[in-house]
Scaffold this motif. Structure first.
Motif, PDB file in Angstrom:
ATOM      1  N   HIS A   9       0.903  -1.189   0.002  1.00 27.90           N
ATOM      2  CA  HIS A   9       0.073  -0.123   0.133  1.00 27.90           C
ATOM      3  C   HIS A   9       0.835   1.246  -0.023  1.00 27.90           C
ATOM      4  O   HIS A   9       1.905   1.231   0.618  1.00 27.90           O
ATOM      5  N   ASP A  10       0.407   2.243  -0.641  1.00 27.37           N
ATOM      6  CA  ASP A  10       1.426   3.210  -0.783  1.00 27.37           C
ATOM      7  C   ASP A  10       1.129   4.463   0.206  1.00 27.37           C
ATOM      8  O   ASP A  10       1.792   5.670  -0.058  1.00 27.37           O
ATOM      9  N   ASP A  47      -1.564   6.438   0.093  1.00 25.43           N
ATOM     10  CA  ASP A  47      -2.481   7.295  -0.413  1.00 25.43           C
ATOM     11  C   ASP A  47      -3.692   6.487  -1.225  1.00 25.43           C
ATOM     12  O   ASP A  47      -4.322   7.091  -2.051  1.00 25.43           O
ATOM     13  N   GLY A  62      -3.609   3.647  -2.946  1.00 21.26           N
ATOM     14  CA  GLY A  62      -3.013   2.826  -4.133  1.00 21.26           C
ATOM     15  C   GLY A  62      -2.149   1.740  -3.710  1.00 21.26           C
ATOM     16  O   GLY A  62      -1.726   1.590  -2.480  1.00 21.26           O
ATOM     17  N   THR A  91       2.133   0.407  -4.402  1.00 18.55           N
ATOM     18  CA  THR A  91       3.114   0.467  -5.134  1.00 18.55           C
ATOM     19  C   THR A  91       4.204  -0.511  -5.104  1.00 18.55           C
ATOM     20  O   THR A  91       3.752  -1.608  -4.387  1.00 18.55           O
ATOM     21  N   ARG A 102      -7.502  -1.221   2.066  1.00 13.71           N
ATOM     22  CA  ARG A 102      -6.340  -0.751   1.211  1.00 13.71           C
ATOM     23  C   ARG A 102      -5.021  -1.642   1.670  1.00 13.71           C
ATOM     24  O   ARG A 102      -4.002  -1.399   0.601  1.00 13.71           O
TER      25      ARG A 102
END
Length: 207
Positions: free
Chosen positions: A15-16, A18, A20, A22, A162
């Motif tokens: 999880h990045d 934000d 999303g 990565t 997420r």
């Protein structure tokens, strides 16, 4: 918390922060940085701190990661796998074949050292001179050791909103990979209960 090289490899998709996902291995620079960060786990195999990734090595590692993530998904079944790649997993038989093929690229023999005042220590002796071959083979063997060991039974995919990480469950009641994921999951459940209660109140007033 104990670190496993196989778990570190699959956790390069994460999880990045934000909303999303990565990929730490998306570039050769990122791949080199990740290899160097695993220097302690790779110490018995090669001096990882001195290894610089090129595009060919990056692609080999990411393809191996695909295999390991597919086998992690098999290991946690029938629970759902990580949502990061649940819809595009490599078939398990193909993943297993690829993993075994990569592991076999470096011929190794077990050796034991036993000092007079110490305890026996096992190591693998290799005749392979190319460090990039040794690296990828070591990653594959680490995945084999992990998936054939007792920690496989405690492998889980984090279900927090997420989060896309796999983790090894350390105690019986653990549901998430880390406390922040637990907080986020509990907050999401509370929000959902509030929505249901509000919707029910609105329906009651309308009726």
């Amino acid at each position: 918390m104990e670190r496993w090289l196989a778990l570190e490899l699959v956790s390069t998709i994460r999880h990045d922060g934000d909303g999303g996902v990565t990929d730490d291995l998306a570039t050769t620079h990122g791949t080199t940085r990740w290899i160097q960060a695993q220097a302690d786990l790779l110490a018995g195999h090669l001096p990882a701190g001195e290894l610089t990734a090129d595009e060919g090595l990056r692609l080999e590692i990411t393809e191996l990661r695909r295999s390991v993530r597919a086998l992690f998904a098999r290991a946690v079944s029938p629970a759902p796998p990580s949502s990061a790649d649940a819809q595009r997993l490599m078939p398990a038989d193909q993943a297993l074949g690829h993993l075994n093929t990569v592991a076999a690229r470096e011929p190794v023999v077990p050796q034991m050292d036993w000092l007079p005042e110490g305890t026996p220590v096992a190591r693998l002796l290799s005749t392979e001179k190319e460090p990039k071959v040794r690296l990828v083979a070591a990653l594959a063997r680490a995945a084999i050791d992990f998936l054939s060991g007792p920690q496989r039974e405690q492998l889980r995919a984090c279900t927090a909103p997420r989060c896309v990480r796999y983790f090894v469950k350390n105690h019986g009641r653990q549901e998430w990979c880390k406390p922040s994921c637990g907080n986020r999951a509990r907050a999401a459940r509370h929000y959902q209960r509030q929505r249901v209660a509000t919707a029910s109140d609105i329906k009651t007033h309308r009726d």
